[in-house]
Design a protein around this motif. Structure first.
Motif, PDB file in Angstrom:
ATOM      1  N   ARG A  49       0.835  -1.200   0.000  1.00 17.25           N
ATOM      2  CA  ARG A  49       0.000   0.000   0.000  1.00 17.25           C
ATOM      3  C   ARG A  49       0.869   1.248   0.000  1.00 17.25           C
ATOM      4  O   ARG A  49       0.511   2.258  -0.600  1.00 17.25           O
ATOM      5  N   ALA A  50       2.005   1.209   0.690  1.00 15.39           N
ATOM      6  CA  ALA A  50       2.932   2.331   0.698  1.00 15.39           C
ATOM      7  C   ALA A  50       3.777   2.293  -0.570  1.00 15.39           C
ATOM      8  O   ALA A  50       4.560   1.376  -0.778  1.00 15.39           O
ATOM      9  N   HIS A 127       0.571   6.578   0.608  1.00 18.52           N
ATOM     10  CA  HIS A 127      -0.435   5.721  -0.020  1.00 18.52           C
ATOM     11  C   HIS A 127      -1.152   6.490  -1.132  1.00 18.52           C
ATOM     12  O   HIS A 127      -1.219   7.723  -1.111  1.00 18.52           O
TER      13      HIS A 127
END
Length: 200
Positions: A49-50, A127
């Motif tokens: 997600r990052a 994100h």
């Protein structure tokens, strides 16, 4: 403009794991990026997600273990292990479909980290998923001060962070909310936003 929220995390490890989101970038988000013109090769390389990570006084790849070592060293006990700041950017300021803006968002998170707690260990995770695909940072602040061992002072800290965010936003030409009446001193309030890096 961008907004900011601050809250306490009982588990630093849980906050870090959520912020990193290892192997949790969803296929619909990847498809959205390709549809927006992002290189399919770049999108294929994304798994977490990052999409950009960085750290202040810490290596983000080892943030959990390094932060725990510091808490153990200073015998940091109590109900709060970390502070969690979420910094969200308006799509008119930063575009989630532009990889250069991923780096820009992370840089803004680093600047906020440096201003808010320069003597703490802080990990910054950028994100681009979620409703509207707005770029946002998860900023995780370990409680102990590296120099004094004292815990991060978080009571009524919103106005201080809002001021820092406004300064950062204006320095980078981002929009801010000028109405001070929008600021309230209670948890989870949104405010205007006015070293080492691991990219993707």
């Amino acid at each position: 403009m961008a907004t900011i929220k601050i809250s306490r995390a009982k588990s630093c490890t849980a906050a870090l794991n959520y912020a990193r989101g290892q192997n949790q970038l969803k296929e619909p988000d990847k498809a959205w990026l390709v549809n927006q013109g992002v290189s399919p090769e770049l999108v294929a390389s994304l798994h977490n997600r990052a999409v950009v990570t960085s750290g202040l006084n810490i290596d983000p790849a080892y943030a959990s273990s390094q932060m725990k070592q510091t808490r153990d060293l200073f015998q940091n006990t109590g109900g709060t292990q970390a502070m969690r700041v979420i910094q969200s950017f308006d799509e008119h300021d930063l575009n989630a479909a532009n990889p250069a803006d991923w780096d820009k968002a992370n840089q803004l998170g680093q600047e906020l980290a440096q201003k808010m707690a320069p003597d703490h260990q802080i990990a910054v995770y950028t994100h681009l998923d979620g409703t509207g695909h707005k770029l946002h940072n998860h900023i995780i602040v370990n409680m102990p001060n590296l120099k004094t061992g004292k815990k991060y002072h978080h009571q009524n800290d919103f106005e201080r962070l809002a001021k820092f965010n406004d300064e950062i936003a204006m320095a980078h030409g981002l929009s801010i909310i000028s109405n001070n009446l929008n600021r309230r001193l209670y948890p989870h309030t949104k405010f205007p936003l006015n070293r080492r890096r691991n990219v993707r």
